[in-house]
Design a protein around this motif. Structure first.
Motif, PDB file in Angstrom:
ATOM      1  N   LEU A 197       6.502  53.965  20.999  1.00  0.00           N
ATOM      2  CA  LEU A 197       7.442  53.359  21.944  1.00  0.00           C
ATOM      3  C   LEU A 197       7.621  54.230  23.194  1.00  0.00           C
ATOM      4  O   LEU A 197       7.828  53.700  24.293  1.00  0.00           O
ATOM      5  CB  LEU A 197       8.784  53.121  21.263  1.00  0.00           C
ATOM      6  CG  LEU A 197       8.760  52.035  20.173  1.00  0.00           C
ATOM      7  CD1 LEU A 197      10.077  52.016  19.415  1.00  0.00           C
ATOM      8  CD2 LEU A 197       8.480  50.652  20.782  1.00  0.00           C
ATOM      9  N   LYS A 198       7.518  55.522  23.037  1.00  0.00           N
ATOM     10  CA  LYS A 198       7.628  56.416  24.199  1.00  0.00           C
ATOM     11  C   LYS A 198       6.480  56.153  25.167  1.00  0.00           C
ATOM     12  O   LYS A 198       6.676  56.095  26.387  1.00  0.00           O
ATOM     13  CB  LYS A 198       7.614  57.871  23.734  1.00  0.00           C
ATOM     14  CG  LYS A 198       7.781  58.877  24.874  1.00  0.00           C
ATOM     15  CD  LYS A 198       7.822  60.302  24.349  1.00  0.00           C
ATOM     16  CE  LYS A 198       7.977  61.299  25.495  1.00  0.00           C
ATOM     17  NZ  LYS A 198       8.000  62.703  24.999  1.00  0.00           N
ATOM     18  N   GLN A 199       5.276  55.964  24.626  1.00  0.00           N
ATOM     19  CA  GLN A 199       4.130  55.680  25.500  1.00  0.00           C
ATOM     20  C   GLN A 199       4.237  54.289  26.112  1.00  0.00           C
ATOM     21  O   GLN A 199       3.917  54.088  27.285  1.00  0.00           O
ATOM     22  CB  GLN A 199       2.830  55.801  24.704  1.00  0.00           C
ATOM     23  CG  GLN A 199       1.580  55.588  25.538  1.00  0.00           C
ATOM     24  CD  GLN A 199       1.463  56.557  26.691  1.00  0.00           C
ATOM     25  OE1 GLN A 199       1.458  57.766  26.486  1.00  0.00           O
ATOM     26  NE2 GLN A 199       1.391  56.051  27.913  1.00  0.00           N
ATOM     27  N   ILE A 200       4.691  53.319  25.324  1.00  0.00           N
ATOM     28  CA  ILE A 200       4.866  51.968  25.853  1.00  0.00           C
ATOM     29  C   ILE A 200       5.879  51.976  27.002  1.00  0.00           C
ATOM     30  O   ILE A 200       5.693  51.303  28.023  1.00  0.00           O
ATOM     31  CB  ILE A 200       5.308  51.004  24.739  1.00  0.00           C
ATOM     32  CG1 ILE A 200       4.143  50.767  23.766  1.00  0.00           C
ATOM     33  CG2 ILE A 200       5.798  49.682  25.315  1.00  0.00           C
ATOM     34  CD1 ILE A 200       4.502  49.967  22.549  1.00  0.00           C
ATOM     35  N   SER A 201       6.925  52.762  26.853  1.00  0.00           N
ATOM     36  CA  SER A 201       7.930  52.880  27.909  1.00  0.00           C
ATOM     37  C   SER A 201       7.298  53.403  29.197  1.00  0.00           C
ATOM     38  O   SER A 201       7.565  52.893  30.292  1.00  0.00           O
ATOM     39  CB  SER A 201       9.062  53.813  27.457  1.00  0.00           C
ATOM     40  OG  SER A 201      10.005  54.001  28.493  1.00  0.00           O
ATOM     41  N   THR A 202       6.426  54.394  29.058  1.00  0.00           N
ATOM     42  CA  THR A 202       5.737  54.950  30.228  1.00  0.00           C
ATOM     43  C   THR A 202       4.870  53.888  30.895  1.00  0.00           C
ATOM     44  O   THR A 202       4.857  53.750  32.124  1.00  0.00           O
ATOM     45  CB  THR A 202       4.868  56.149  29.811  1.00  0.00           C
ATOM     46  OG1 THR A 202       5.695  57.170  29.253  1.00  0.00           O
ATOM     47  CG2 THR A 202       4.103  56.720  30.998  1.00  0.00           C
ATOM     48  N   TRP A 203       4.146  53.116  30.087  1.00  0.00           N
ATOM     49  CA  TRP A 203       3.295  52.064  30.649  1.00  0.00           C
ATOM     50  C   TRP A 203       4.118  50.939  31.264  1.00  0.00           C
ATOM     51  O   TRP A 203       3.709  50.338  32.251  1.00  0.00           O
ATOM     52  CB  TRP A 203       2.372  51.522  29.565  1.00  0.00           C
ATOM     53  CG  TRP A 203       1.205  52.409  29.266  1.00  0.00           C
ATOM     54  CD1 TRP A 203       0.565  53.242  30.131  1.00  0.00           C
ATOM     55  CD2 TRP A 203       0.534  52.550  28.009  1.00  0.00           C
ATOM     56  NE1 TRP A 203      -0.467  53.899  29.495  1.00  0.00           N
ATOM     57  CE2 TRP A 203      -0.516  53.490  28.194  1.00  0.00           C
ATOM     58  CE3 TRP A 203       0.703  51.991  26.750  1.00  0.00           C
ATOM     59  CZ2 TRP A 203      -1.381  53.871  27.179  1.00  0.00           C
ATOM     60  CZ3 TRP A 203      -0.156  52.362  25.728  1.00  0.00           C
ATOM     61  CH2 TRP A 203      -1.187  53.306  25.935  1.00  0.00           C
ATOM     62  N   LEU A 204       5.283  50.640  30.687  1.00  0.00           N
ATOM     63  CA  LEU A 204       6.154  49.618  31.276  1.00  0.00           C
ATOM     64  C   LEU A 204       6.613  50.035  32.672  1.00  0.00           C
ATOM     65  O   LEU A 204       6.683  49.214  33.588  1.00  0.00           O
ATOM     66  CB  LEU A 204       7.366  49.377  30.378  1.00  0.00           C
ATOM     67  CG  LEU A 204       7.157  48.517  29.129  1.00  0.00           C
ATOM     68  CD1 LEU A 204       8.361  48.633  28.202  1.00  0.00           C
ATOM     69  CD2 LEU A 204       6.935  47.045  29.514  1.00  0.00           C
ATOM     70  N   LEU A 205       6.907  51.299  32.833  1.00  0.00           N
ATOM     71  CA  LEU A 205       7.384  51.799  34.121  1.00  0.00           C
ATOM     72  C   LEU A 205       6.321  51.685  35.205  1.00  0.00           C
ATOM     73  O   LEU A 205       6.638  51.540  36.388  1.00  0.00           O
ATOM     74  CB  LEU A 205       7.832  53.266  33.985  1.00  0.00           C
ATOM     75  CG  LEU A 205       9.179  53.497  33.296  1.00  0.00           C
ATOM     76  CD1 LEU A 205       9.384  54.971  33.018  1.00  0.00           C
ATOM     77  CD2 LEU A 205      10.317  52.949  34.156  1.00  0.00           C
ATOM     78  N   THR A 206       5.063  51.748  34.797  1.00  0.00           N
ATOM     79  CA  THR A 206       3.982  51.663  35.780  1.00  0.00           C
ATOM     80  C   THR A 206       3.372  50.263  35.844  1.00  0.00           C
ATOM     81  O   THR A 206       2.413  50.034  36.582  1.00  0.00           O
ATOM     82  CB  THR A 206       2.873  52.679  35.445  1.00  0.00           C
ATOM     83  OG1 THR A 206       2.367  52.411  34.134  1.00  0.00           O
ATOM     84  CG2 THR A 206       3.405  54.099  35.488  1.00  0.00           C
ATOM     85  N   GLY A 207       3.908  49.327  35.047  1.00  0.00           N
ATOM     86  CA  GLY A 207       3.385  47.967  35.039  1.00  0.00           C
ATOM     87  C   GLY A 207       2.004  47.866  34.426  1.00  0.00           C
ATOM     88  O   GLY A 207       1.257  46.927  34.705  1.00  0.00           O
ATOM     89  N   ALA A 208       1.653  48.820  33.568  1.00  0.00           N
ATOM     90  CA  ALA A 208       0.286  48.898  33.045  1.00  0.00           C
ATOM     91  C   ALA A 208       0.078  48.146  31.735  1.00  0.00           C
ATOM     92  O   ALA A 208      -1.046  47.867  31.351  1.00  0.00           O
ATOM     93  CB  ALA A 208      -0.109  50.366  32.848  1.00  0.00           C
ATOM     94  N   VAL A 209       1.166  47.814  31.041  1.00  0.00           N
ATOM     95  CA  VAL A 209       1.032  47.196  29.719  1.00  0.00           C
ATOM     96  C   VAL A 209       1.226  45.680  29.821  1.00  0.00           C
ATOM     97  O   VAL A 209       2.093  45.199  30.549  1.00  0.00           O
ATOM     98  CB  VAL A 209       2.031  47.814  28.714  1.00  0.00           C
ATOM     99  CG1 VAL A 209       3.461  47.624  29.175  1.00  0.00           C
ATOM    100  CG2 VAL A 209       1.828  47.256  27.325  1.00  0.00           C
ATOM    101  N   THR A 210       0.365  44.944  29.112  1.00  0.00           N
ATOM    102  CA  THR A 210       0.426  43.488  29.182  1.00  0.00           C
ATOM    103  C   THR A 210       0.738  42.818  27.847  1.00  0.00           C
ATOM    104  O   THR A 210       1.172  41.677  27.812  1.00  0.00           O
ATOM    105  CB  THR A 210      -0.909  42.927  29.696  1.00  0.00           C
ATOM    106  OG1 THR A 210      -1.968  43.338  28.799  1.00  0.00           O
ATOM    107  CG2 THR A 210      -1.218  43.445  31.088  1.00  0.00           C
TER     108      THR A 210
END
Length: 213
Positions: free
Chosen positions: A71-84
């Motif tokens: 979840l920590k990594q997903i949070s980072t990707w959410l902040l950069t708009g990288a996760v779909t």
């Protein structure tokens, strides 16, 4: 002279605020799925109050640490708009056959074009109570899926798959390309679940499951 009453506009939620809400939702959604589908023993979970209702969360430290890292990594990707997309795949422990795929599509909400200053000031935030009600509905729906999903009468394990844009910054040696754990189309049934949105993100959910009938 009576003072003039002014109504304060709710400020739109920030990217960071929305990311925190979405990440927290994933935490409780994954725990609910693992409990309801019997991936871990019921004794491994305890009840907490969240979103105005009782939810179950793991007290298995190894699982807790594993989910926290993801979840920590997903949070980072959410902040950069990288996760779909985030997928929780439930797999037969013995045969490694995919039995269920819980899919959460992650979309960015279309932002209003920058107009006049007045237009920008009149944009208000979606009430937090409304967001929580939508999340509550999804979690309740996950619980209710036991009424139509096939009974799983064998030991299972799970895997979390995360889909990102090609440009995403992926930590080396922590994430690897993997099998999508898809269920053959001829043996797959799908049910669309509810969705929720903030001012920044929209999460759409569905579950596909193996059906041998």
């Amino acid at each position: 002279m009576a003072p003039t009453k002014q109504s304060a506009l709710r400020q739109p939620i920030t990217l960071k605020g929305s990311t925190d809400l979405v990440t927290e939702f994933f935490k409780y959604a994954v725990n609910t799925i693992l409990f309801q589908r019997g991936v871990y023993p019921a004794d491994d979970f305890h009840m907490v109050k969240k979103y105005g209702q009782t939810v179950l969360i793991t007290q298995d430290l190894a699982l807790e640490n594993y989910l926290e890292k993801i979840l920590k990594q997903i949070s980072t990707w959410l902040l950069t708009g990288a996760v779909t997309q985030l997928i929780v795949a439930i797999i037969s422990k013995d045969s490694r056959t995919p039995l269920e795929r819980w899919v959460f599509d992650i979309n960015l909400v279309d932002q209003p074009s920058q107009g006049s200053v007045g237009q920008a000031q009149t944009r208000t935030s979606k009430p937090e109570a409304e967001i929580q009600a939508e999340i509550r509905s999804i979690l309740k729906q996950i619980v209710s899926t036991v009424t139509f999903l096939p009974i799983i009468d064998e030991p299972t394990v799970f895997n979390i798959l995360v889909y990102t844009h090609e440009s995403a910054d992926v930590p080396a040696n922590e994430w690897v390309d993997t099998d999508p754990l898809a269920i053959e189309a001829s043996k797959s049934q799908q049910v669309k679940l509810r969705s929720f949105s903030t001012d920044v993100h929209r999460i759409e959910a569905m579950v596909s499951y193996r059906y041998e009938g």
